[in-house]
Design a protein around this motif. Sequence first.
Motif, PDB file in Angstrom:
ATOM      1  N   CYS A  38      -1.695  54.460 -47.174  1.00  0.00           N
ATOM      2  CA  CYS A  38      -1.969  54.381 -45.729  1.00  0.00           C
ATOM      3  C   CYS A  38      -0.906  55.062 -44.863  1.00  0.00           C
ATOM      4  O   CYS A  38      -1.047  55.161 -43.634  1.00  0.00           O
ATOM      5  CB  CYS A  38      -2.117  52.928 -45.297  1.00  0.00           C
ATOM      6  N   SER A  39       0.191  55.480 -45.506  1.00  0.00           N
ATOM      7  CA  SER A  39       1.288  56.213 -44.847  1.00  0.00           C
ATOM      8  C   SER A  39       2.080  55.369 -43.858  1.00  0.00           C
ATOM      9  O   SER A  39       2.900  55.892 -43.081  1.00  0.00           O
ATOM     10  CB  SER A  39       0.753  57.467 -44.133  1.00  0.00           C
ATOM     11  N   GLU A  40       1.816  54.066 -43.845  1.00  0.00           N
ATOM     12  CA  GLU A  40       2.613  53.221 -42.969  1.00  0.00           C
ATOM     13  C   GLU A  40       4.007  53.013 -43.565  1.00  0.00           C
ATOM     14  O   GLU A  40       4.169  53.009 -44.787  1.00  0.00           O
ATOM     15  CB  GLU A  40       1.916  51.874 -42.753  1.00  0.00           C
ATOM     16  N   SER A  41       4.957  52.820 -42.674  1.00  0.00           N
ATOM     17  CA  SER A  41       6.343  52.655 -43.117  1.00  0.00           C
ATOM     18  C   SER A  41       6.486  51.363 -43.918  1.00  0.00           C
ATOM     19  O   SER A  41       5.877  50.331 -43.603  1.00  0.00           O
ATOM     20  CB  SER A  41       7.284  52.610 -41.917  1.00  0.00           C
ATOM     21  N   LEU A  42       7.275  51.472 -44.982  1.00  0.00           N
ATOM     22  CA  LEU A  42       7.499  50.323 -45.853  1.00  0.00           C
ATOM     23  C   LEU A  42       8.841  49.654 -45.570  1.00  0.00           C
ATOM     24  O   LEU A  42       9.179  48.667 -46.258  1.00  0.00           O
ATOM     25  CB  LEU A  42       7.432  50.752 -47.330  1.00  0.00           C
ATOM     26  N   TYR A  43       9.593  50.134 -44.565  1.00  0.00           N
ATOM     27  CA  TYR A  43      10.879  49.520 -44.242  1.00  0.00           C
ATOM     28  C   TYR A  43      10.636  48.084 -43.788  1.00  0.00           C
ATOM     29  O   TYR A  43       9.795  47.809 -42.928  1.00  0.00           O
ATOM     30  CB  TYR A  43      11.594  50.310 -43.147  1.00  0.00           C
ATOM     31  N   GLY A  44      11.327  47.177 -44.422  1.00  0.00           N
ATOM     32  CA  GLY A  44      11.214  45.764 -44.050  1.00  0.00           C
ATOM     33  C   GLY A  44       9.952  45.095 -44.613  1.00  0.00           C
ATOM     34  O   GLY A  44       9.683  43.937 -44.273  1.00  0.00           O
ATOM     35  N   ARG A  45       9.196  45.802 -45.416  1.00  0.00           N
ATOM     36  CA  ARG A  45       7.951  45.237 -45.952  1.00  0.00           C
ATOM     37  C   ARG A  45       8.003  45.178 -47.485  1.00  0.00           C
ATOM     38  O   ARG A  45       8.714  45.938 -48.137  1.00  0.00           O
ATOM     39  CB  ARG A  45       6.740  46.065 -45.526  1.00  0.00           C
ATOM     40  N   LYS A  46       7.184  44.275 -48.042  1.00  0.00           N
ATOM     41  CA  LYS A  46       7.061  44.178 -49.499  1.00  0.00           C
ATOM     42  C   LYS A  46       6.191  45.332 -49.990  1.00  0.00           C
ATOM     43  O   LYS A  46       5.162  45.652 -49.387  1.00  0.00           O
ATOM     44  CB  LYS A  46       6.419  42.833 -49.879  1.00  0.00           C
ATOM     45  N   TYR A  47       6.624  45.951 -51.074  1.00  0.00           N
ATOM     46  CA  TYR A  47       5.862  47.072 -51.613  1.00  0.00           C
ATOM     47  C   TYR A  47       5.916  47.034 -53.143  1.00  0.00           C
ATOM     48  O   TYR A  47       6.690  46.305 -53.745  1.00  0.00           O
ATOM     49  CB  TYR A  47       6.406  48.396 -51.081  1.00  0.00           C
ATOM     50  N   ILE A  48       5.082  47.850 -53.739  1.00  0.00           N
ATOM     51  CA  ILE A  48       5.012  47.942 -55.207  1.00  0.00           C
ATOM     52  C   ILE A  48       5.137  49.403 -55.585  1.00  0.00           C
ATOM     53  O   ILE A  48       4.390  50.257 -55.089  1.00  0.00           O
ATOM     54  CB  ILE A  48       3.679  47.371 -55.742  1.00  0.00           C
ATOM     55  N   GLN A  49       6.106  49.686 -56.459  1.00  0.00           N
ATOM     56  CA  GLN A  49       6.384  51.045 -56.856  1.00  0.00           C
ATOM     57  C   GLN A  49       5.481  51.431 -58.029  1.00  0.00           C
ATOM     58  O   GLN A  49       5.320  50.693 -59.001  1.00  0.00           O
ATOM     59  CB  GLN A  49       7.843  51.196 -57.272  1.00  0.00           C
ATOM     60  N   THR A  50       4.821  52.579 -57.984  1.00  0.00           N
ATOM     61  CA  THR A  50       3.981  53.099 -59.074  1.00  0.00           C
ATOM     62  C   THR A  50       4.433  54.505 -59.403  1.00  0.00           C
ATOM     63  O   THR A  50       5.295  55.079 -58.722  1.00  0.00           O
ATOM     64  CB  THR A  50       2.493  53.112 -58.680  1.00  0.00           C
ATOM     65  N   ASP A  51       3.842  55.096 -60.412  1.00  0.00           N
ATOM     66  CA  ASP A  51       4.180  56.474 -60.769  1.00  0.00           C
ATOM     67  C   ASP A  51       3.796  57.445 -59.666  1.00  0.00           C
ATOM     68  O   ASP A  51       4.332  58.563 -59.590  1.00  0.00           O
ATOM     69  CB  ASP A  51       3.471  56.872 -62.056  1.00  0.00           C
ATOM     70  N   ASN A  52       2.817  57.013 -58.846  1.00  0.00           N
ATOM     71  CA  ASN A  52       2.368  57.896 -57.759  1.00  0.00           C
ATOM     72  C   ASN A  52       3.079  57.623 -56.444  1.00  0.00           C
ATOM     73  O   ASN A  52       2.703  58.168 -55.402  1.00  0.00           O
ATOM     74  CB  ASN A  52       0.861  57.738 -57.543  1.00  0.00           C
ATOM     75  N   GLY A  53       4.076  56.758 -56.521  1.00  0.00           N
ATOM     76  CA  GLY A  53       4.819  56.443 -55.309  1.00  0.00           C
ATOM     77  C   GLY A  53       4.667  54.992 -54.941  1.00  0.00           C
ATOM     78  O   GLY A  53       3.970  54.228 -55.607  1.00  0.00           O
TER      79      GLY A  53
END
Length: 293
Positions: free
Chosen positions: A10-25
Amino acid sequence: MSEAFDCAKCSESLYGRKYIQTDNGPYCVPCYDNTFANTCAECQQLIGHDSRELFYEDRHFHEGCFRCCRCQRSLADEPFTCQDSELLCNDCYCSAFSSQCSACGETVMPGSRKLEYGGQTWHEHCFLCSGCEQPLGSRSFVPDKGAHYCVPCYENKFAPRCARCSKTLTQGGVTYRDQPWHRECLVCTGCQTPLAGQQFTSRDDDPYCVACFGELFAPKCSSCKRPITGGRRVKSLSGWGAGLGGGKYVSFEDRHWHHSCFACARCSTSLVGQGFVPDGDKVLCQGCSQAGP
């Protein structure tokens, strides 16, 4: 100016948010779940990244959705069976689809050793001989009016018994005096020769071959002294008789002759059907009698 750190979807900023790292980013959690999560086969909702996921064949389930379709028991840590695409716990499967033992009435569990016969099912240890009550297993058995017998018990209970040795007849045998006999047990009382298939007669209920009966009981010819064989004597008013089997003979007073031996003691003319004159222990034709000594 800080470097961009955005969700690959979705191109939203991940700063300060929970995220999951994959091979595609990196992916934000909602995008990760929408992109990679499986759909639960039961509730049709996504199985989120933080949920325990269970699967069977090509179907995926939330842990809480993986349950028996009948009793709703959780199958997460239970053995189960799939029947027509439905998941069933063992208890429900056995109740619905397994056979009941015809002996004890309990369910025959899937995978357990069982025996089937005549549309009925038994636990292997419940299928017993009705006689000795031992498990029949893979042994031969004989059904009889709802009961099942091992071969020795059936023979002991139902097979006919030889009139001589009292042992059961399992095959073959002969009938004598309306009783069953082993072929090898029906022998001549005199010489022990087998009588099955042979001509024989009896005396006082004991069987005898023709030869022994003749030697022991048949009348002796007054001429040749040999037994008049052929069987039992049949005497007529005229003095002519016949033995069993057609052995004809002549009787006069207490003496007997074979037909071929009943002849004039002087001229040897056959006296069968002719008049004769007794002369001591001999018989004479009328001609020789009139001729004098």
